[in-house]
Design a protein around this motif. Structure first.
Motif, PDB file in Angstrom:
ATOM      1  N   LYS A 119      30.590  17.615  51.103  1.00  0.00           N
ATOM      2  CA  LYS A 119      31.906  17.804  50.502  1.00  0.00           C
ATOM      3  C   LYS A 119      32.280  19.283  50.363  1.00  0.00           C
ATOM      4  O   LYS A 119      33.446  19.618  50.177  1.00  0.00           O
ATOM      5  CB  LYS A 119      31.956  17.143  49.123  1.00  0.00           C
ATOM      6  N   GLY A 120      31.249  20.167  50.404  1.00  0.00           N
ATOM      7  CA  GLY A 120      31.509  21.579  50.200  1.00  0.00           C
ATOM      8  C   GLY A 120      31.872  21.889  48.761  1.00  0.00           C
ATOM      9  O   GLY A 120      32.528  22.892  48.466  1.00  0.00           O
ATOM     10  N   GLY A 170      13.884  12.814  45.805  1.00  0.00           N
ATOM     11  CA  GLY A 170      14.883  11.927  45.233  1.00  0.00           C
ATOM     12  C   GLY A 170      16.226  12.594  44.987  1.00  0.00           C
ATOM     13  O   GLY A 170      17.260  11.917  44.861  1.00  0.00           O
ATOM     14  N   TRP A 171      16.237  13.929  44.896  1.00  0.00           N
ATOM     15  CA  TRP A 171      17.499  14.651  44.699  1.00  0.00           C
ATOM     16  C   TRP A 171      18.329  14.753  45.985  1.00  0.00           C
ATOM     17  O   TRP A 171      19.528  15.031  45.932  1.00  0.00           O
ATOM     18  CB  TRP A 171      17.233  16.081  44.221  1.00  0.00           C
ATOM     19  N   LEU A 172      17.679  14.587  47.132  1.00  0.00           N
ATOM     20  CA  LEU A 172      18.331  14.927  48.399  1.00  0.00           C
ATOM     21  C   LEU A 172      19.638  14.181  48.671  1.00  0.00           C
ATOM     22  O   LEU A 172      20.610  14.801  49.105  1.00  0.00           O
ATOM     23  CB  LEU A 172      17.345  14.732  49.562  1.00  0.00           C
ATOM     24  N   PRO A 173      19.722  12.855  48.444  1.00  0.00           N
ATOM     25  CA  PRO A 173      21.002  12.189  48.731  1.00  0.00           C
ATOM     26  C   PRO A 173      22.178  12.771  47.931  1.00  0.00           C
ATOM     27  O   PRO A 173      23.262  12.984  48.482  1.00  0.00           O
ATOM     28  CB  PRO A 173      20.727  10.729  48.364  1.00  0.00           C
ATOM     29  N   GLY A 174      21.966  13.037  46.656  1.00  0.00           N
ATOM     30  CA  GLY A 174      23.031  13.620  45.847  1.00  0.00           C
ATOM     31  C   GLY A 174      23.384  15.028  46.270  1.00  0.00           C
ATOM     32  O   GLY A 174      24.570  15.400  46.327  1.00  0.00           O
ATOM     33  N   PRO A 188      22.430  23.483  45.785  1.00  0.00           N
ATOM     34  CA  PRO A 188      22.789  23.280  47.198  1.00  0.00           C
ATOM     35  C   PRO A 188      23.824  24.249  47.736  1.00  0.00           C
ATOM     36  O   PRO A 188      24.017  24.312  48.963  1.00  0.00           O
ATOM     37  CB  PRO A 188      23.319  21.838  47.219  1.00  0.00           C
ATOM     38  N   VAL A 189      24.489  25.035  46.866  1.00  0.00           N
ATOM     39  CA  VAL A 189      25.439  26.036  47.362  1.00  0.00           C
ATOM     40  C   VAL A 189      24.736  27.059  48.257  1.00  0.00           C
ATOM     41  O   VAL A 189      25.373  27.744  49.065  1.00  0.00           O
ATOM     42  CB  VAL A 189      26.158  26.739  46.180  1.00  0.00           C
ATOM     43  N   LEU A 190      23.414  27.121  48.162  1.00  0.00           N
ATOM     44  CA  LEU A 190      22.646  28.023  49.026  1.00  0.00           C
ATOM     45  C   LEU A 190      22.758  27.652  50.506  1.00  0.00           C
ATOM     46  O   LEU A 190      22.351  28.424  51.367  1.00  0.00           O
ATOM     47  CB  LEU A 190      21.165  28.032  48.625  1.00  0.00           C
ATOM     48  N   ILE A 191      23.318  26.479  50.815  1.00  0.00           N
ATOM     49  CA  ILE A 191      23.543  26.130  52.223  1.00  0.00           C
ATOM     50  C   ILE A 191      24.346  27.229  52.907  1.00  0.00           C
ATOM     51  O   ILE A 191      24.166  27.489  54.098  1.00  0.00           O
ATOM     52  CB  ILE A 191      24.262  24.764  52.357  1.00  0.00           C
ATOM     53  N   ARG A 192      25.193  27.913  52.158  1.00  0.00           N
ATOM     54  CA  ARG A 192      26.009  28.974  52.745  1.00  0.00           C
ATOM     55  C   ARG A 192      25.151  30.161  53.161  1.00  0.00           C
ATOM     56  O   ARG A 192      25.493  30.881  54.115  1.00  0.00           O
ATOM     57  CB  ARG A 192      27.094  29.396  51.756  1.00  0.00           C
ATOM     58  N   GLU A 193      24.045  30.376  52.482  1.00  0.00           N
ATOM     59  CA  GLU A 193      23.117  31.434  52.885  1.00  0.00           C
ATOM     60  C   GLU A 193      22.321  31.013  54.113  1.00  0.00           C
ATOM     61  O   GLU A 193      22.088  31.794  55.022  1.00  0.00           O
ATOM     62  CB  GLU A 193      22.163  31.781  51.742  1.00  0.00           C
TER      63      GLU A 193
END
Length: 286
Positions: A220-221, A209-213, A275-280
């Motif tokens: 948006k970065g 349920g968290w995924l859309p947010g 989600p900032v871990l996307i950069r990793e």
């Protein structure tokens, strides 16, 4: 667009999945031609109404749509290398990577074929039911393929089906590995896997349920800590590592998760949301 009520279908490759694909088309009323290197694998399908083609060329001529389901992309190129493909519609449901999909698409289109690449997110027994998810990318799909289950068209880029396939497998194995980690920990206290599975399902649904947010933040970065900061999450990760080690349970998975978080924190992202871990994840190992 081909009429779905009578589109002739050819299926090349009759492993368990290929047989299931052919059977679904037969059940939906499509004239179905099959071919396999070992012809005996077609016996049950012929008994159900399929036609066994004597050669690959004959099979291609018979199908308004030709489904290819082989072991890998080199096998596809080997099988079709000398065939006349001009005017044919090829739907390749052979597993491979996105680069292979794009290369095969370019090759097939150069031969005059209309080429779609796909991935099957299902087991053979579910083919032809809504539980069978078929991913397709390339030119707009033929509606006859709806006979296979829930068909999802992803766009013109031939590599997208393969990429979605791998992304889906990443999700699947990550969830399963996380559940196995928790199961191993709880079994040290006498809690069986079935008991934990019910609780784990609740957690998995909640996280989903968290995924859309979270996706909105990634796109948006921008990663404001609306729920918790990464540095707070990292303290819980450390607890997960310590608990695993204290229980004598393998701690490789929680250590990996924490190592990625630690790198992000060291790079100045400790006050941002998970989600900032996307950069990793977007960085190569190097």
């Amino acid at each position: 667009m081909t009429d779905t009520t009578n589109t002739p279908i050819t299926v090349l490759g009759l492993g368990l999945m290929g047989q299931a694909l052919a059977r679904a088309f037969l059940k939906a009323g499509h004239p179905t031609t099959v071919w396999n290197r070992t012809a005996a694998k077609a016996d049950s399908l012929v008994a159900e109404g399929a036609r066994l083609a004597p050669s690959v060329g004959d099979a291609l001529e018979a199908g308004g749509v030709t489904i290819v389901c082989l072991t890998d992309y080199p096998a596809v190129r080997e099988l079709l290398g000398d065939a006349r493909l001009e005017g044919t519609t090829l739907v390749n449901l052979t597993s491979g990577d996105s680069a292979q999909a794009r290369e095969t698409a370019a090759w097939a289109e150069k031969q005059g074929a209309r080429y779609l690449d796909g991935a099957i997110m299902a087991i053979p027994s579910s083919i032809g039911t809504p539980d069978s998810v078929i991913l397709l990318s390339g030119p707009r799909l033929d509606p006859a393929l709806d006979a296979l289950g829930t068909v999802s068209y992803l766009g013109e880029d031939h590599g997208l089906a393969s990429l979605y396939d791998v992304a889906g497998l990443t999700m699947m194995w990550s969830v399963l590995n996380a559940w196995l980690q928790g199961t191993a920990m709880l079994r040290t206290a006498g809690v069986d896997a079935a008991t934990y599975a019910t609780f784990a399902q609740q957690i998995a649904v909640g996280v989903a349920g968290w995924l859309p947010g979270y996706a909105e933040q990634v796109d948006k970065g921008s990663f404001p800590a609306e729920v918790s900061a990464l540095e707070t999450d990292a303290r819980a990760m450390a607890h997960m590592v310590e608990e695993s080690e204290a229980l004598g349970v393998n701690a490789e998975l929680p250590k990996l998760i924490k190592a990625m978080a630690d790198r992000a924190i060291a790079a100045g992202h400790g006050g941002e949301q998970y989600p900032v871990l996307i950069r990793e994840f977007e960085r190569s190992e190097g």
